[in-house]
Write a protein that holds these residues in place. Structure first.
Motif, PDB file in Angstrom:
ATOM      1  N   SER A  98     -53.511  61.642  35.369  1.00 55.81           N
ATOM      2  CA  SER A  98     -54.593  61.930  34.410  1.00 55.81           C
ATOM      3  C   SER A  98     -55.948  61.599  35.015  1.00 55.81           C
ATOM      4  O   SER A  98     -56.921  62.346  34.847  1.00 55.81           O
ATOM      5  CB  SER A  98     -54.375  61.131  33.123  1.00 55.81           C
ATOM      6  OG  SER A  98     -53.162  61.498  32.488  1.00 55.81           O
ATOM      7  N   THR A 102     -59.248  64.507  35.987  1.00 58.97           N
ATOM      8  CA  THR A 102     -60.548  64.499  35.333  1.00 58.97           C
ATOM      9  C   THR A 102     -61.668  64.597  36.355  1.00 58.97           C
ATOM     10  O   THR A 102     -61.499  64.278  37.525  1.00 58.97           O
ATOM     11  CB  THR A 102     -60.735  63.205  34.516  1.00 58.97           C
ATOM     12  OG1 THR A 102     -60.611  62.082  35.388  1.00 58.97           O
ATOM     13  CG2 THR A 102     -59.710  63.101  33.411  1.00 58.97           C
ATOM     14  N   LEU A 106     -61.590  58.360  34.198  1.00 60.28           N
ATOM     15  CA  LEU A 106     -60.847  58.549  32.952  1.00 60.28           C
ATOM     16  C   LEU A 106     -61.303  57.474  31.976  1.00 60.28           C
ATOM     17  O   LEU A 106     -60.994  56.293  32.132  1.00 60.28           O
ATOM     18  CB  LEU A 106     -59.348  58.446  33.207  1.00 60.28           C
ATOM     19  CG  LEU A 106     -58.430  58.703  32.011  1.00 60.28           C
ATOM     20  CD1 LEU A 106     -58.564  60.140  31.526  1.00 60.28           C
ATOM     21  CD2 LEU A 106     -56.978  58.406  32.383  1.00 60.28           C
ATOM     22  N   THR A 239     -46.119  63.419  30.490  1.00 60.08           N
ATOM     23  CA  THR A 239     -47.003  63.791  31.596  1.00 60.08           C
ATOM     24  C   THR A 239     -47.853  64.993  31.231  1.00 60.08           C
ATOM     25  O   THR A 239     -49.076  65.003  31.437  1.00 60.08           O
ATOM     26  CB  THR A 239     -46.177  64.103  32.855  1.00 60.08           C
ATOM     27  OG1 THR A 239     -45.329  62.991  33.159  1.00 60.08           O
ATOM     28  CG2 THR A 239     -47.087  64.376  34.043  1.00 60.08           C
ATOM     29  N   SER A 242     -50.488  64.090  28.423  1.00 58.28           N
ATOM     30  CA  SER A 242     -51.569  63.208  28.866  1.00 58.28           C
ATOM     31  C   SER A 242     -52.496  63.887  29.859  1.00 58.28           C
ATOM     32  O   SER A 242     -53.720  63.735  29.786  1.00 58.28           O
ATOM     33  CB  SER A 242     -50.980  61.934  29.489  1.00 58.28           C
ATOM     34  OG  SER A 242     -50.360  61.139  28.515  1.00 58.28           O
ATOM     35  N   VAL A 243     -51.944  64.635  30.815  1.00 57.46           N
ATOM     36  CA  VAL A 243     -52.775  65.310  31.808  1.00 57.46           C
ATOM     37  C   VAL A 243     -53.662  66.361  31.149  1.00 57.46           C
ATOM     38  O   VAL A 243     -54.859  66.472  31.463  1.00 57.46           O
ATOM     39  CB  VAL A 243     -51.909  65.929  32.917  1.00 57.46           C
ATOM     40  CG1 VAL A 243     -52.747  66.823  33.828  1.00 57.46           C
ATOM     41  CG2 VAL A 243     -51.247  64.835  33.745  1.00 57.46           C
ATOM     42  N   SER A 245     -54.686  66.374  28.047  1.00 57.69           N
ATOM     43  CA  SER A 245     -55.708  65.670  27.279  1.00 57.69           C
ATOM     44  C   SER A 245     -56.809  65.151  28.192  1.00 57.69           C
ATOM     45  O   SER A 245     -57.991  65.202  27.854  1.00 57.69           O
ATOM     46  CB  SER A 245     -55.076  64.506  26.500  1.00 57.69           C
ATOM     47  OG  SER A 245     -54.144  64.971  25.550  1.00 57.69           O
ATOM     48  N   ALA A 246     -56.436  64.658  29.364  1.00 55.87           N
ATOM     49  CA  ALA A 246     -57.424  64.163  30.324  1.00 55.87           C
ATOM     50  C   ALA A 246     -58.318  65.287  30.813  1.00 55.87           C
ATOM     51  O   ALA A 246     -59.538  65.113  30.967  1.00 55.87           O
ATOM     52  CB  ALA A 246     -56.724  63.480  31.498  1.00 55.87           C
ATOM     53  N   GLN A 247     -57.726  66.466  31.075  1.00 55.35           N
ATOM     54  CA  GLN A 247     -58.516  67.609  31.524  1.00 55.35           C
ATOM     55  C   GLN A 247     -59.511  68.053  30.460  1.00 55.35           C
ATOM     56  O   GLN A 247     -60.558  68.611  30.784  1.00 55.35           O
ATOM     57  CB  GLN A 247     -57.586  68.759  31.894  1.00 55.35           C
ATOM     58  CG  GLN A 247     -56.796  68.528  33.170  1.00 55.35           C
ATOM     59  CD  GLN A 247     -55.800  69.619  33.457  1.00 55.35           C
ATOM     60  OE1 GLN A 247     -55.306  70.297  32.545  1.00 55.35           O
ATOM     61  NE2 GLN A 247     -55.463  69.812  34.725  1.00 55.35           N
ATOM     62  N   SER A 254     -55.158  60.626  25.908  1.00 61.57           N
ATOM     63  CA  SER A 254     -54.283  60.655  27.074  1.00 61.57           C
ATOM     64  C   SER A 254     -53.608  59.311  27.301  1.00 61.57           C
ATOM     65  O   SER A 254     -52.381  59.228  27.444  1.00 61.57           O
ATOM     66  CB  SER A 254     -55.094  61.042  28.322  1.00 61.57           C
ATOM     67  OG  SER A 254     -54.303  60.979  29.484  1.00 61.57           O
TER      68      SER A 254
END
Length: 344
Positions: A98, A102, A106, A239, A242-243, A245-247, A254
């Motif tokens: 994550s 970004t 993060l 995975t 969360s990834v 959401s981070a993007q 995330s």
């Protein structure tokens, strides 16, 4: 047995089944993510609750399913290994990926660090205490010195702690004022959510069957197989969620998914398996070293989260490196190079 005997119980067939089942878990997790996000928007849930409860519980369904299937098959150690291994994967790999996904750092906040992360630490301690009580008061007759029976009354202890966790989250929702999205087709999204759980459930069943075939063919210890193969595959939904959401620059969601998912796995998934079958043996000599690694990974992540309330790119790579070291150690244990896990 995989696919009820339709596919031969050979290592090659088992590997193919594991790959296909993992793909279905990935597809189901995509459905789950989108429906959970829309439902959270409809009900006006705060970001931290959306990540730590709604999305986390849904994305933890593979781990829950793996515990249920392994408990029914008499290989509960594999299920516990999947939970602990998945928790280690979630704590080290998912925040790392994550953070890499970004632009910049993060971001997190104090609520996540001081409530979610610290409650998760309590969850880890609660599991260790529950296992300890099983070994002290319910030792397996004529069994190894550090093996005890995990019974339904003991399983209620972590479940009760999760009830407290939900109460705390409910208090946060009650105090939260948010805009509600009335344009969501609620019935369709709930149906999509249910369909995603069914797909994940069936896929995990075949995944566990494939791993059991590999265990029989190569003599892989149940716990270590759960820690590596099943853990990584069942962590795919976490995975993905969360990834993504981070993007979308949703760092709180995330990381909240990671901590909430692990809290659910430890306090609910393991006890549910025990409640289904009545009692299961737990090997303290196998479980505690892995829980020690999980504790170290949790402390490492907490230290990074507390520093400027963010995870930098360097910290993300450090978390990923720590997981690679863990995998190397597990392989060393499997081939007999090291002998830290005495019960494996």
């Amino acid at each position: 047995m995989v696919l009820d005997g339709v596919v031969p119980d050979t290592p090659l067939a088992a590997v193919l089944v594991i790959v296909v089942a993992t793909g279905f878990i990935w597809v189901g997790s995509g459905w789950l993510e989108s429906s959970a996000e829309r439902l959270s928007a409809y009900y006006g849930l705060p970001a931290v609750v959306q990540g730590s409860v709604v999305v986390a519980v849904g994305s933890s369904f593979p781990e829950l399913a793996s515990v249920v299937f392994t408990a029914l098959a008499g290989t509960f150690n594999m299920g516990v290994g999947a939970i602990v291994g998945s928790a280690i994967f979630n704590i080290l790999v998912i925040p790392a990926l994550s953070g890499m996904a970004t632009d910049g750092e993060l971001e997190t906040n104090r609520t996540l660090v001081y409530k979610e992360a610290q409650f998760y630490m309590i969850a880890v301690s609660a599991v260790v205490v529950t296992f300890s009580l099983a070994v002290i008061y319910l030792p397996v007759p004529d069994g190894p010195a550090l093996r005890g029976e995990l019974t339904r009354p003991l399983a209620l202890l972590p479940l009760g702690l999760y009830g407290l966790y939900l109460f705390i989250q409910w208090q946060d929702v009650a105090d939260h004022v948010a805009e509600v999205d009335d344009g969501v087709a609620v019935g369709r999204e709930w149906g999509k959510l249910a369909a995603s759980l069914v797909v994940i459930l069936l896929a995990v069943e075949q995944l566990v069957g494939g791993v059991e075939v590999l265990n029989a063919a190569f003599g892989i210890p149940e716990f270590l197989a759960g820690v590596t193969i099943i853990a990584a595959a069942t962590s795919l939904p976490d995975t993905l969620v969360s990834v993504r959401s981070a993007q979308a620059n949703k760092g709180v969601t995330s990381l909240g998914n990671v901590l909430g998912s692990n809290t659910f796995d430890l306090l609910v998934a393991i006890p549910v398996g025990v409640l289904i079958v009545g009692s299961v043996p737990i090997d303290f000599a196998v479980a505690v070293p892995m829980l020690g690694v999980l504790t170290f990974a949790t402390v490492l992540l907490f230290a990074f989260l507390r520093t400027d309330l963010s995870i930098t790119t360097l910290e993300a790579y450090t978390l990923l490196f720590a997981y690679l070291v863990f995998v190397a150690w597990v392989v060393a244990e499997t081939v007999g190079v090291t002998n830290v896990i005495r019960g494996a």
